[in-house]
Design a protein around this motif. Structure first.
Motif, PDB file in Angstrom:
ATOM      1  N   LYS A 259      38.151  24.501  37.245  1.00  0.00           N
ATOM      2  CA  LYS A 259      39.427  24.987  37.756  1.00  0.00           C
ATOM      3  C   LYS A 259      39.512  26.506  37.633  1.00  0.00           C
ATOM      4  CE  LYS A 259      44.432  24.437  37.155  1.00  0.00           C
ATOM      5  NZ  LYS A 259      45.503  23.742  36.367  1.00  0.00           N
ATOM      6  N   GLU A 260      39.170  27.015  36.456  1.00  0.00           N
ATOM      7  CA  GLU A 260      39.244  28.459  36.226  1.00  0.00           C
ATOM      8  C   GLU A 260      38.204  29.202  37.054  1.00  0.00           C
ATOM      9  OE1 GLU A 260      39.001  26.149  33.991  1.00  0.00           O
ATOM     10  OE2 GLU A 260      40.475  26.384  32.377  1.00  0.00           O
ATOM     11  N   LEU A 261      37.006  28.623  37.171  1.00  0.00           N
ATOM     12  CA  LEU A 261      35.935  29.283  37.920  1.00  0.00           C
ATOM     13  C   LEU A 261      36.254  29.330  39.409  1.00  0.00           C
ATOM     14  CD1 LEU A 261      33.183  30.607  37.902  1.00  0.00           C
ATOM     15  CD2 LEU A 261      32.134  28.337  38.030  1.00  0.00           C
ATOM     16  N   MET A 262      36.801  28.255  39.954  1.00  0.00           N
ATOM     17  CA  MET A 262      37.142  28.244  41.376  1.00  0.00           C
ATOM     18  C   MET A 262      38.279  29.219  41.681  1.00  0.00           C
ATOM     19  SD  MET A 262      36.762  24.170  42.209  1.00  0.00           S
ATOM     20  CE  MET A 262      37.102  24.336  43.952  1.00  0.00           C
ATOM     21  N   LYS A 263      39.238  29.329  40.778  1.00  0.00           N
ATOM     22  CA  LYS A 263      40.317  30.304  40.955  1.00  0.00           C
ATOM     23  C   LYS A 263      39.757  31.725  40.954  1.00  0.00           C
ATOM     24  CE  LYS A 263      44.632  31.957  38.885  1.00  0.00           C
ATOM     25  NZ  LYS A 263      45.605  31.794  37.764  1.00  0.00           N
ATOM     26  N   LEU A 264      38.841  31.976  40.027  1.00  0.00           N
ATOM     27  CA  LEU A 264      38.189  33.290  39.962  1.00  0.00           C
ATOM     28  C   LEU A 264      37.407  33.564  41.239  1.00  0.00           C
ATOM     29  CD1 LEU A 264      37.172  35.834  38.383  1.00  0.00           C
ATOM     30  CD2 LEU A 264      35.336  34.365  37.511  1.00  0.00           C
ATOM     31  N   ALA A 265      36.687  32.561  41.705  1.00  0.00           N
ATOM     32  CA  ALA A 265      35.860  32.728  42.910  1.00  0.00           C
ATOM     33  C   ALA A 265      36.716  33.024  44.135  1.00  0.00           C
ATOM     34  CB  ALA A 265      35.026  31.471  43.142  1.00  0.00           C
ATOM     35  N   VAL A 266      37.866  32.378  44.247  1.00  0.00           N
ATOM     36  CA  VAL A 266      38.761  32.612  45.384  1.00  0.00           C
ATOM     37  C   VAL A 266      39.266  34.052  45.362  1.00  0.00           C
ATOM     38  CG1 VAL A 266      41.020  32.046  46.355  1.00  0.00           C
ATOM     39  CG2 VAL A 266      39.468  30.215  45.677  1.00  0.00           C
ATOM     40  N   GLY A 267      39.701  34.513  44.199  1.00  0.00           N
ATOM     41  CA  GLY A 267      40.186  35.885  44.087  1.00  0.00           C
ATOM     42  C   GLY A 267      39.098  36.902  44.356  1.00  0.00           C
ATOM     43  N   PHE A 268      37.909  36.650  43.836  1.00  0.00           N
ATOM     44  CA  PHE A 268      36.781  37.564  44.025  1.00  0.00           C
ATOM     45  C   PHE A 268      36.380  37.607  45.503  1.00  0.00           C
ATOM     46  CE2 PHE A 268      32.033  38.285  43.659  1.00  0.00           C
ATOM     47  CZ  PHE A 268      32.136  39.623  43.316  1.00  0.00           C
TER      48      PHE A 268
ATOM     49  N   GLN B  23      39.222  48.612  40.623  1.00  0.00           N
ATOM     50  CA  GLN B  23      38.443  48.666  39.387  1.00  0.00           C
ATOM     51  C   GLN B  23      39.093  47.849  38.267  1.00  0.00           C
ATOM     52  OE1 GLN B  23      37.573  52.585  37.866  1.00  0.00           O
ATOM     53  NE2 GLN B  23      36.132  51.800  36.342  1.00  0.00           N
ATOM     54  N   VAL B  24      40.398  48.025  38.093  1.00  0.00           N
ATOM     55  CA  VAL B  24      41.084  47.273  37.031  1.00  0.00           C
ATOM     56  C   VAL B  24      41.006  45.777  37.300  1.00  0.00           C
ATOM     57  CG1 VAL B  24      43.302  46.855  35.919  1.00  0.00           C
ATOM     58  CG2 VAL B  24      42.618  49.194  36.474  1.00  0.00           C
ATOM     59  N   ARG B  25      41.227  45.394  38.557  1.00  0.00           N
ATOM     60  CA  ARG B  25      41.174  43.966  38.913  1.00  0.00           C
ATOM     61  C   ARG B  25      39.766  43.399  38.712  1.00  0.00           C
ATOM     62  NH1 ARG B  25      43.360  44.723  43.238  1.00  0.00           N
ATOM     63  NH2 ARG B  25      45.464  44.075  42.777  1.00  0.00           N
ATOM     64  N   LEU B  26      38.750  44.144  39.090  1.00  0.00           N
ATOM     65  CA  LEU B  26      37.365  43.697  38.902  1.00  0.00           C
ATOM     66  C   LEU B  26      36.990  43.653  37.428  1.00  0.00           C
ATOM     67  CD1 LEU B  26      35.744  45.576  41.898  1.00  0.00           C
ATOM     68  CD2 LEU B  26      35.679  43.102  41.547  1.00  0.00           C
ATOM     69  N   GLN B  27      37.523  44.571  36.656  1.00  0.00           N
ATOM     70  CA  GLN B  27      37.256  44.553  35.217  1.00  0.00           C
ATOM     71  C   GLN B  27      37.873  43.310  34.580  1.00  0.00           C
ATOM     72  OE1 GLN B  27      38.339  48.214  33.339  1.00  0.00           O
ATOM     73  NE2 GLN B  27      37.127  47.821  31.520  1.00  0.00           N
ATOM     74  N   GLU B  28      39.052  42.927  35.038  1.00  0.00           N
ATOM     75  CA  GLU B  28      39.673  41.691  34.541  1.00  0.00           C
ATOM     76  C   GLU B  28      38.844  40.473  34.945  1.00  0.00           C
ATOM     77  OE1 GLU B  28      43.525  41.895  36.248  1.00  0.00           O
ATOM     78  OE2 GLU B  28      44.322  43.300  34.757  1.00  0.00           O
ATOM     79  N   MET B  29      38.314  40.490  36.164  1.00  0.00           N
ATOM     80  CA  MET B  29      37.447  39.387  36.599  1.00  0.00           C
ATOM     81  C   MET B  29      36.173  39.349  35.765  1.00  0.00           C
ATOM     82  SD  MET B  29      37.729  39.521  40.765  1.00  0.00           S
ATOM     83  CE  MET B  29      39.282  39.214  41.612  1.00  0.00           C
TER      84      MET B  29
ATOM     85  N   LEU C 245      28.393  41.637  43.345  1.00  0.00           N
ATOM     86  CA  LEU C 245      28.199  40.837  42.138  1.00  0.00           C
ATOM     87  C   LEU C 245      27.902  41.728  40.933  1.00  0.00           C
ATOM     88  CD1 LEU C 245      28.341  37.764  41.808  1.00  0.00           C
ATOM     89  CD2 LEU C 245      25.849  37.721  41.814  1.00  0.00           C
ATOM     90  N   ARG C 246      27.194  42.839  41.171  1.00  0.00           N
ATOM     91  CA  ARG C 246      26.892  43.778  40.084  1.00  0.00           C
ATOM     92  C   ARG C 246      28.152  44.375  39.472  1.00  0.00           C
ATOM     93  NH1 ARG C 246      23.966  48.552  41.753  1.00  0.00           N
ATOM     94  NH2 ARG C 246      24.001  49.022  39.527  1.00  0.00           N
ATOM     95  N   LEU C 247      29.239  44.418  40.247  1.00  0.00           N
ATOM     96  CA  LEU C 247      30.489  44.969  39.726  1.00  0.00           C
ATOM     97  C   LEU C 247      31.058  44.125  38.597  1.00  0.00           C
ATOM     98  CD1 LEU C 247      32.188  45.955  43.111  1.00  0.00           C
ATOM     99  CD2 LEU C 247      30.949  47.447  41.516  1.00  0.00           C
TER     100      LEU C 247
END
Length: 492
Positions: free
Chosen positions: A450-459, A307-313, A287-289
């Motif tokens: 909708k956006e938060l759940m999509k983010l959560a699934v990817g994370f 790193q790039v993917r986490l930075q986008e998240m 989560l700190r990332l």
């Protein structure tokens, strides 16, 4: 198709959209020296040969590609095209033009020369056969019969070769093999009557069909690649670690700092010793990332490829926090007057979202953007209230709402801090619940659900795969950090 030495149109290389050189540079920058600023104590430097470095770099590149295929569900192979105006593109265009001009000149000779044309037909035949599946015996026999190269050569020598007829057969076969998205391209081929332009267009569409086939194969085998990919990536990292003994320094620092933060929370009476258990340390470290200072803090090695993917998240989290904060302020300020009005929430969300689309660009002016958001929302609210028979927004109410919206840009704003805490807690709950349960959505986040759940699934997908790959390394590190004797199950 003939070779380059025969002015052949070269086959386009296929490249995955993976930042290989970026990954390589990041890994080298984060592991090569034990004497950098903010570096934990490292192993003594070990001198390696150029060959070892090249082999390591190649291993990292292959590992990054395998990782991208597993983590990125939208990953696909794309045709590699040289940049517009580049020397490579110019050379390619010159070679292609020379080849096709040469072939056209051969066909106009009296009698025509079919040397280049037959080589093209041979490559087309090979490509069509590569599209066949094991059960396509009759199609294979048909292709072998019509594109019989010895017979075609004999017909060419006797002046009886009909390239137009063969081309139409090839187009028909392409129509049988192509994906639905290529039907339009194949139909356009049927409208071309000149031989050289038709063959040129056939090769262009065949190249696209090769990419389609590769992506279909990739999509089909992805579910079966998980275990193999985990073992492959783990082994590659182990090989890299053997050549770079200090390649886990920042991972250790990342987990140590997380454990320290949790112990300090324990001392403040926020959850007892179980708060600093291995699982909690691990989940909160991930989560700190999403709060990482990428400009000054070196990224942990085990998550470097993401790193790039986490930075986008991280940027998406910041956007959703601001968006939900503004909408919460609007609804708490205006009260019951707008509650339940159809379509209003979506309209306000669209307005705010459009203004925040570029919030991470250097040119983004936060005070100006949020002032504009306040103006637009007040206009929209006044219009909506009037349409539904409510009194319009007063000047005082409008001014107060604009002020509250503008204050959201302050990091210590209470509404912003509240929504940020709820988003973080939701993402943590997703990690703790695992892949088969979904935690309830905290209050105030419904507009961005909708956006938060999509983010959560990817994370969650990224974190779970990272745990699978690096769990042996994490267990060893956590064993050194935490109290001996604790259960070190970091894969939950």
């Amino acid at each position: 198709m003939p070779k380059d030495s025969d002015h052949k149109e070269p086959k386009d290389a296929r490249a995955a959209d993976v930042p290989e050189e970026t990954v390589r540079q990041k890994v080298q920058a984060n592991t090569s020296s034990p004497h950098r600023r903010n570096s934990p104590q490292a192993s003594p430097p070990r001198f390696v040969s150029v060959e070892e470095l090249m082999e390591t770099a190649k291993g990292v590149t292959n590992m990054a590609l395998a990782h991208e295929i597993m983590v990125n569900q939208d990953f696909e192979i794309k045709p590699a095209e040289p940049p517009e105006g580049s020397l490579e593109r110019q050379v390619k265009e010159i070679m292609h033009k020379a080849f096709w001009d040469c072939m056209e000149a051969q066909l106009k000779e009296d009698p025509p020369s079919y040397e280049h044309a037959i080589k093209l037909l041979a490559e087309i035949k090979e490509t069509l056969l590569s599209f066949l599946l094991p059960g396509h015996g009759r199609l294979q026999a048909r292709i072998e019969e019509v594109l019989d190269l010895p017979l075609i050569q004999q017909q060419a020598e006797n002046g009886a070769l009909d390239i137009g007829h063969l081309s139409q057969f090839i187009v028909g076969m392409m129509g049988s093999f192509c994906a639905p998205c290529r039907d339009k391209d194949v139909n356009k081929l049927k409208e071309i009557t000149e031989i050289v332009p038709l063959l040129k267009a056939i090769f262009s569409v065949l190249d696209l069909m090769k990419v389609d086939m590769a992506n279909f194969a990739l999509m089909s085998i992805r579910p079966h690649l998980m275990q193999q990919s985990v073992e492959y990536e783990r082994n590659k990292f182990q090989q890299f670690l053997e050549k770079q003994p200090n390649a886990l320094d920042y991972t250790e620092k990342w987990l140590e700092e997380t454990a320290k933060c949790l112990r300090e929370s324990d001392e403040e009476g926020c959850g007892a010793a179980e708060l600093a258990s291995p699982i909690n340390v691990h989940n909160r470290a991930y989560l700190r990332l999403l709060k990482w200072d990428h400009a000054s803090d070196p990224f942990p090695e085990t998550v470097l490829m993401d790193q790039v993917r986490l930075q986008e998240m991280q940027q998406e989290v910041e956007r959703l926090v601001l968006l939900s904060s503004v909408l919460l302020i609007v609804y708490t300020t205006t009260g019951e007057a707008i509650s339940g009005l159809p379509g209003l929430m979506e309209t306000l969300k669209t307005t705010v979202g459009a203004m925040l689309a570029d919030m991470h660009m250097p040119s983004f002016n936060a005070p100006e953007a949020f002032a504009t958001i306040g103006e637009k929302l007040c206009v929209e609210l006044s219009s909506c209230l009037s349409r539904h028979g409510f009194p319009p927004f007063s000047a005082d109410s409008s001014s107060g709402l604009k002020g509250q919206i503008l204050s959201v840009i302050q990091p210590d704003n209470k509404v912003r801090a509240l929504m940020d805490s709820r988003v973080q807690n939701y993402l943590l709950a997703v990690l703790e619940c695992g892949q088969h349960r979904t935690p309830p959505l905290p209050g105030g986040l419904t507009p961005v659900s909708k956006e938060l759940m999509k983010l959560a699934v990817g994370f969650s997908r990224l974190v779970n795969f990272n745990k699978l790959v690096y769990s042996p390394f994490y267990q060893k590190i956590l064993q050194n950090i935490l109290t001996p004797g604790e259960s070190l199950n970091t894969e939950t």
